[in-house]
Design an enzyme around this catalytic site. Structure first.
Site, short mmCIF file in Angstrom:
data_model
loop_
_atom_site.label_atom_id
_atom_site.label_comp_id
_atom_site.label_asym_id
_atom_site.label_seq_id
_atom_site.Cartn_x
_atom_site.Cartn_y
_atom_site.Cartn_z
CG LEU A 18 -2.04 -1.03 1.25
CD1 LEU A 18 -2.82 -0.94 2.55
CD2 LEU A 18 -2.97 -0.84 0.06
N GLY B 26 5.49 5.03 4.05
CA GLY B 26 5.32 6.31 4.75
C GLY B 26 6.66 6.76 5.27
N GLY C 119 7.64 3.82 7.79
CA GLY C 119 7.54 2.39 7.50
C GLY C 119 6.71 2.09 6.27
CG ASP D 91 -0.30 11.62 7.73
OD1 ASP D 91 -0.44 12.71 7.13
OD2 ASP D 91 0.04 10.57 7.17
#
Length: 586
Positions: A20, A23, A26, A147
Site C-alpha cells: 500500500l 510512509g 515504515g 497525519d
C-alpha cells in the site's frame, strides 16, 4: 514502492499480497490471514528499524511493546481499526490491523473546482459530526493522529461511517534522533493538511482539528489546501471569496479551526462539537444522519431570507462566547412557559395564578404569594391557590437551605458535595439557575484538577514512569467526566508497567548470566512493588546482591594480592639498585 515482500509469509500465517506504499516511518501491506478459516484480509505495517544502532533498536523494541497497548485501546472505538496483533521477526517490527473495506474520502472530494461537484453545507456538517467524536476519543487518550488527510479517512462499505486509519503513535516514537517532523519523507498529499507547529516538533491535539478544518474547506470550495493563498500579514489561509456562497456561522467555525496560531484555534474537538451543535440549532443547516454522501441529492444552497438572519448568532459574538460556552439560558427559556398572562390589568383568577407562577419562578416569592392571596374565596381555583401557597413556601425554604449547603461546600473546596445538591433542588427556575452556576464552578474546578492530573500522568507515562502516572490517575475525582478514560488508562499503564517489569527482570538475568551483577542489581531495583514479577525480582535481587558482594571481595583480595606482589618487587628492585650503586662507587 517496495515490492520485495510480496508473497512472503510472516509468523507462518500472514501472506503479503499487496503493497500500500511507504510512509515516513515504515511500509504498509495488505495480507491474507492463512490461519483463519475464512482467509480474511488484514493490514500489516512494517516499522522501519534497519540501519539503527543497537541501543536505538533496544529502545524501539521497548517502545513498540508499550505503545501497542495504546493501539489496542484505541481499537475499541467503532471508527478506528482494531489492532489484531503485533510481533517481531528478524529484528523487524510488525503491526497487524483490521482491514476496513471501503473507499477513501479523497474519492468523494471535489478537485480543482471542476471534477465532482462541491459539497453542500449539510454534508460538511455531517463530515464534522462524523469525525470530531473520533478525534475527541483519540485525544482523550493522550494520542495525536498527526497525519489526518482524506486518504486516512475510509468510508466503510458496511455502514457508510468514516473510519480513521494510519495512526502515527507507534511510527513517531522518539528515538532521540530527530525531534522535528522529517519533511523530506512526507508525501505531497499530506503537506497541505499539516499545521505550522507540527513542522517544528510542537504538535498539539488541535493540530488534528486544523487538518479536519482544511478537509471541510476543500469539500466546500473544490480547492486543495496548497492551492489557497495566504495573507502575508497574518499568515491566515484566504479561502472564502465572493464566489463562495456559505453560511456566515459555518464559515466562522471553519476559519477558527484552521487558524495559523494554534493558541487561537479551537483547543479541543469537544469544543468544536459544542459550537457545531449550537450552529445546527440556530441556523437552517441541518445534518443528514445515517445517510452516505453519494446517496444524497444535492440541493442548491439558498441564502436564508433577510428577516430570518437575526436568529443567527453573528460570528463575532459566537467566538467571544467560545471560552465560556454557548449554553442556552434556561431561566429565559423557562419564562416562555409562563408568559400566558393577558396584558389587561384586570386578570382573571386563572391568569393571576399564571402571573404568580411567573413571579415565583423568576425569584420574587413575596410578589408571587401576594398575587395568589389576592384570588377571592369564591373563585373555583381558590382551594388550589391555598395549597399552592403552602407548597411554594415549603419548596422555597428547602431550596434556599440546599443552596446554602452548596455555597458552603464550594467555599470549602468540596466539589462533589456541590454536585450532590443539584438533583435535590426543587423545580424553581430561580434557584436552579443559581445552583447551576455553583455546579458549573465546581465542575470547572474538577475538570481543571482532572486535566492537570491527566497531563502529569501522560508526562510520566511518556517518561515510562508508569507507577507515578498511576498515582496521579488515582487522585482524579470520581465525579470527573474522564471517569471511563481514567479506568482505561489505569488498566493500560498497569499493563505497561508489568511489561517493563518483566523486561527489566529478563535483562537483569541476562546481565547476571555474564557476571555483570552490578548491572543486574540496577535493573532489578527499577521493578515496582505492585507488579507480578516483584517477588521474583526481590529473590533475584538478594541473590545477585550477595554474588555482587562476593565478586567485589574477590576483586579486592586479588587487588590486595596484586598490590603486595608489586610492593615486594619494588623493594627487591630498590635493594638491587642500591647494591649496584655501591658497586659502581667502589
Amino acid at each position: 514502492m517496495n515490492h520485495h515482500m510480496i508473497g512472503q509469509l510472516l509468523q507462518a500465517r500472514y501472506q503479503i499480497v499487496q503493497s500500500l506504499g511507504a510512509g515516513v516511518f515504515g511500509q504498509t501491506y495488505i495480507a491474507i490471514d492463512q490461519a483463519h478459516p475464512e482467509n480474511p484480509q488484514c493490514v500489516i505495517k512494517n516499522l522501519k528499524s534497519h540501519n539503527l544502532p543497537q541501543k536505538y533498536l533496544d529502545n524501539l523494541r521497548l517502545c513498540f511493546i508499550d505503545e501497542t497497548a495504546t493501539l489496542h485501546l484505541l481499537g475499541k472505538h467503532s471508527q478506528i481499526p482494531k489492532l489484531i496483533t503485533c510481533f517481531e521477526e528478524n529484528e523487524q517490527f510488525y503491526l497487524v490491523q483490521e482491514f476496513i473495506e471501503g473507499h477513501s474520502l479523497s474519492t468523494e472530494l471535489p478537485i480543482n473546482q471542476s471534477w465532482r461537484c462541491n459539497w453542500t453545507e449539510n454534508e460538511v456538517v455531517q463530515l464534522l459530526e462524523d469525525v470530531l467524536p473520533i478525534l475527541e476519543f483519540v485525544h482523550s487518550h493522550g494520542i495525536i493522529h498527526c497525519d489526518l488527510k482524506p486518504e486516512n479517512l475510509i468510508r466503510s462499505t458496511i455502514d457508510g461511517k468514516l473510519v480513521l486509519i494510519d495512526f502515527g503513535s507507534i511510527q513517531s516514537v522518539d528515538l532521540g534522533l530527530d525531534a522535528e517532523l522529517p519533511i523530506d519523507g512526507i508525501s505531497v498529499t499530506s503537506l497541505g493538511y499539516i499545521p505550522p507547529e507540527q513542522f517544528i516538533g510542537q504538535t498539539q491535539p488541535n493540530s488534528d482539528i486544523y487538518a479536519l478544518g482544511l478537509i471541510a474547506v476543500q469539500a466546500l470550495t473544490g480547492r486543495e489546501p496548497l492551492q489557497f493563498q495566504v495573507d502575508p500579514q497574518t499568515n491566515e489561509i484566504i479561502w472564502r471569496t465572493q464566489d463562495t456562497s456559505i453560511n456566515d456561522y459555518l464559515a466562522a467555525l471553519l476559519s477558527h479551526m484552521i487558524r495559523y496560531d494554534c493558541q487561537e484555534r479551537f483547543q479541543s474537538a469537544g469544543e468544536v462539537l459544542h459550537i457545531l451543535k449550537q450552529m445546527v440549532r440556530e441556523t437552517k443547516i441541518q445534518p443528514i444522519p445515517e445517510i452516505r454522501r453519494e446517496l444524497v441529492k444535492k440541493p442548491k444552497i439558498k441564502n436564508a431570507p433577510t428577516q430570518q438572519k437575526s436568529n443567527v448568532i453573528p460570528a463575532s459574538s459566537l467566538f467571544t462566547g467560545m471560552k465560556v460556552g454557548l449554553a442556552a439560558n434556561s431561566l429565559l427559556m423557562g419564562l416562555g412557559v409562563y408568559s400566558l398572562v393577558n396584558n389587561s390589568p384586570a386578570y382573571s383568577a386563572k391568569e393571576t395564578l399564571y402571573k404568580a407562577t411567573e413571579e415565583y419562578q423568576t425569584g420574587d416569592l413575596e410578589k408571587a404569594l401576594a398575587l395568589v392571596k389576592s384570588i377571592p374565596a369564591h373563585s373555583h381555583i381558590y382551594p388550589e391557590a391555598q395549597a399552592t401557597i403552602e407548597e411554594w413556601q415549603h419548596q422555597w425554604q428547602f431550596a434556599a437551605a440546599q443552596y446554602q449547603i452548596a455555597e458552603q461546600a464550594l467555599v470549602e473546596g468540596r466539589w462533589s458535595d456541590v454536585l450532590d445538591v443539584s438533583p435535590k433542588m426543587p423545580d424553581i427556575l430561580y434557584w436552579q439557575s443559581k445552583i447551576d452556576k455553583l455546579v458549573q464552578q465546581a465542575q470547572i474546578r474538577i475538570e481543571t484538577q482532572t486535566q492537570t492530573l491527566l497531563s502529569k500522568a501522560y508526562e510520566k507515562a511518556i517518561a515510562k514512569e508508569f507507577s507515578t502516572a498511576i498515582e496521579y490517575l488515582s487522585q482524579i475525582p470520581q465525579e470527573s467526566s474522564a471517569g471511563a478514560l481514567v479506568q482505561d488508562k489505569l488498566a493500560e499503564y498497569s499493563e505497561k508497567r508489568q511489561i517493563r517489569a518483566a523486561y527489566f527482570l529478563h535483562n537483569a538475568n541476562l546481565k547476571a548470566s555474564i557476571g555483570d551483577f552490578n548491572g543486574a542489581v540496577k535493573l532489578l531495583r527499577k521493578i515496582p512493588q505492585n507488579t507480578p514479577v516483584y517477588p521474583q525480582a526481590q529473590a533475584k535481587l538478594n541473590e545477585y546482591t550477595q554474588k555482587q558482594q562476593i565478586q567485589t571481595k574477590t576483586k579486592n583480595v586479588a587487588l590486595n594480592s596484586f598490590d603486595a606482589t608489586k610492593s615486594t618487587i619494588r623493594n627487591e628492585s630498590f635493594h638491587s639498585e642500591n647494591h649496584l650503586q655501591e658497586v659502581n662507587i667502589r
